[in-house]
Motif scaffolding. Structure first.
Motif, short mmCIF file in Angstrom:
data_model
loop_
_atom_site.label_atom_id
_atom_site.label_comp_id
_atom_site.label_asym_id
_atom_site.label_seq_id
_atom_site.Cartn_x
_atom_site.Cartn_y
_atom_site.Cartn_z
N ARG A 383 0.59 -1.20 -0.42
CA ARG A 383 0.09 -0.02 0.09
C ARG A 383 1.48 0.69 0.15
NH1 ARG A 383 -0.73 1.93 5.47
NH2 ARG A 383 0.47 0.70 7.30
N TRP A 384 0.30 2.00 0.10
CA TRP A 384 0.59 3.49 -0.82
C TRP A 384 0.63 4.68 0.67
CZ3 TRP A 384 5.53 5.18 -3.29
CH2 TRP A 384 5.46 4.60 -3.86
N VAL A 385 1.14 5.44 1.27
CA VAL A 385 0.68 6.10 2.23
C VAL A 385 1.32 7.68 1.64
CG1 VAL A 385 1.27 7.30 4.21
CG2 VAL A 385 0.93 4.68 4.26
N LYS A 386 1.04 8.97 2.23
CA LYS A 386 1.03 9.97 1.42
C LYS A 386 0.66 10.99 2.74
CE LYS A 386 -0.15 14.09 -0.73
NZ LYS A 386 -1.04 14.83 -1.42
N ASN A 387 1.79 11.44 2.98
CA ASN A 387 1.68 12.25 4.02
C ASN A 387 1.70 11.57 5.63
OD1 ASN A 387 3.94 13.99 3.02
ND2 ASN A 387 1.55 15.66 2.10
N GLY A 388 1.06 10.53 5.71
CA GLY A 388 0.84 9.83 7.08
C GLY A 388 -0.36 9.75 6.72
#
Length: 463
Positions: A383-388
């Protein structure tokens, strides 16, 4: 002083330990300014965790402590070597995806260094339980945030005895088995007592007595001195349970043939990479059987460092590798009969990166791809996380080839830190990249961090 980066330790001035060739190449490229974005003169911030919260077991009424520390440096060849005196970013905590700061709890304290303390731990239906999944969030104002690994906090519960230990009898020279069936979270450690005294059950190829991974006690080549009362004692952080006394009665051997039968059959075993795996097996009968193991057509030599027999019959495979996965056959035989049973070993491998996302700078309205490829067993979920915050696939955020992130039609709000998170049953791996978005034809604005985050530094760059 050394900084852990994506699973290896890299010294601030380039020394390293424990880095694979691929990871070392990527790190050296980053530090030498030869990444894609560095060619455009971009200045990136290297934000990383030095300490992350770990899976923890606590007891009701106890104290929960979770550590977190993050630091940042500039990543650009245009700058002097990073200063070790830079202040850490701001830190906050989440539990089960919800910010802890969103509700008041007098038992909870965040220390100056980011460590989270929760006093008088609670685990009850009528109160908010402290058990759950915790994450630390590190933020740089105006730049972005990163999330730590998820730490599972377990409040140890009471142990439950599933079945009593049965008394048994065994002929002289045969084998006897006592079971200890106790459940708990976390799973308990088991020890055995003989006539009320703790037994020395350290693993050894020469011992007749074996504590098996299932918690069972195996007594091989039974002798008169084995006649006694036996009981198991199960323990975890929350409680201790002592089982009932079970008697081993040793019978004289009449010398009449008895059919071979399994006391224990091998089953499917999952073992993390690098650990020792045990395939349990034991048989009874007369004449007393000998046990051999084979894998495919190969008969295993069970007197070396790789393979040996625990309690004379269970197979120990030392420091398992991926190549050890497969089917194993336990055969018990004497001059009158032989019987066989099959088990399988699956070696579990934590996620490992085959390729990492690279920090990059791109123009508004263009598309960008953040590459990420992982391997592991079982296959990791990515999975990807952007700025938490977790990235939800959409028309603008697309995950291709199972793990690579495409951001389409860039807008300014797409800037920040992106983390590729790979996780399976035995581990988690995370890699971070920063994305900068620029307006076409305009110089990139200065990068400024406020004094509250460390020494003020302003750097200008343009496409």
């Amino acid at each position: 002083m050394e900084r852990p980066v994506a699973g290896c330790v890299l010294g601030l001035w380039g020394t390293r330990t424990g880095c694979g060739p691929l990871l070392l190449t990527l790190l050296l490229r980053a530090l030498s300014g030869t990444t894609h974005a560095a060619d455009d003169g971009a200045v990136f911030v290297d934000l990383a965790f030095w300490r992350e919260p770990q899976d923890t077991v606590v007891v009701r009424g106890g104290v929960l402590r979770l550590d977190c520390e993050a630091r940042w440096d500039w990543l650009s060849t245009a700058l002097a070597p990073p200063s070790p005196a830079l202040a850490p970013p701001s830190l906050s905590w989440r539990k089960d995806g919800v910010a802890l700061g969103s509700f008041v709890d007098e038992r909870r304290t965040q220390m100056w260094n980011g460590t989270l303390l929760i006093q008088n731990v609670v685990h009850a239906r009528h109160q908010r339980s402290d058990e759950g999944r915790y994450q630390c969030i590190a933020a740089l104002e105006g730049v972005g945030s990163i999330a730590s690994r998820t730490a599972r906090v377990t409040v140890a519960g009471p142990l439950r005895v599933l079945a009593p230990t049965d008394s048994t009898s065994s002929h002289l020279g045969d084998s006897a088995l006592f079971r200890c069936e106790v459940l708990g979270d976390p799973a308990p450690e088991v020890r055995w007592q003989k006539d009320g005294l703790d037994m020395d059950l350290r693993r050894s190829p020469d011992s007749r007595l074996a504590l098996l991974p299932s918690g069972a006690l195996l007594v091989s080549a039974v002798q008169p001195s084995d006649s006694a009362l036996y009981r198991c004692v199960a323990h975890n952080a929350g409680s201790t349970r002592t089982g009932n006394d079970a008697t081993l009665r040793v019978l004289s051997e009449p010398g009449v043939p008895r059919s071979l039968s399994f006391l224990l059959r091998p089953s499917s075993v999952n073992a993390p990479l690098g650990t020792d795996a045990v395939l349990e097996c034991s048989a009874s009968g007369f004449p007393s059987p000998s046990v051999t193991w084979r894998r495919g057509d190969e008969i295993l030599q069970t007197w070396n460092k790789k393979y040996w027999l625990l309690g004379g019959s269970s197979l120990v495979i030392s420091s398992v590798t991926v190549d050890d996965s497969g089917t194993y056959v336990c055969t018990a035989s004497n001059k009158l009969q032989n019987i066989s049973s099959t088990g399988r070993l699956e070696v579990l491998v934590p996620p490992q990166f085959l390729s990492f996302p690279s920090s990059s700078a791109a123009l508004e309205s263009t598309d960008v791809e953040l590459e990420c490829a992982v391997t592991g067993n079982p296959p990791p979920t990515v999975r990807w996380v952007k700025n938490g915050e977790e990235v939800i696939p959409s028309d603008y955020f697309q995950i291709v080839d199972g793990s690579t992130l495409q951001v389409l039609g860039l807008v300014k709000s797409d800037e920040g830190f992106y983390q590729c998170v790979a996780e399976n049953a035995v581990g988690i791996a995370m890699a971070t990249a920063q994305l900068l978005v620029r307006e076409p034809g305009k110089p990139h604005p200065p990068v400024t961090l406020s004094d509250s985050l460390g020494p003020s530094r302003t750097l200008s760059d343009s496409l």
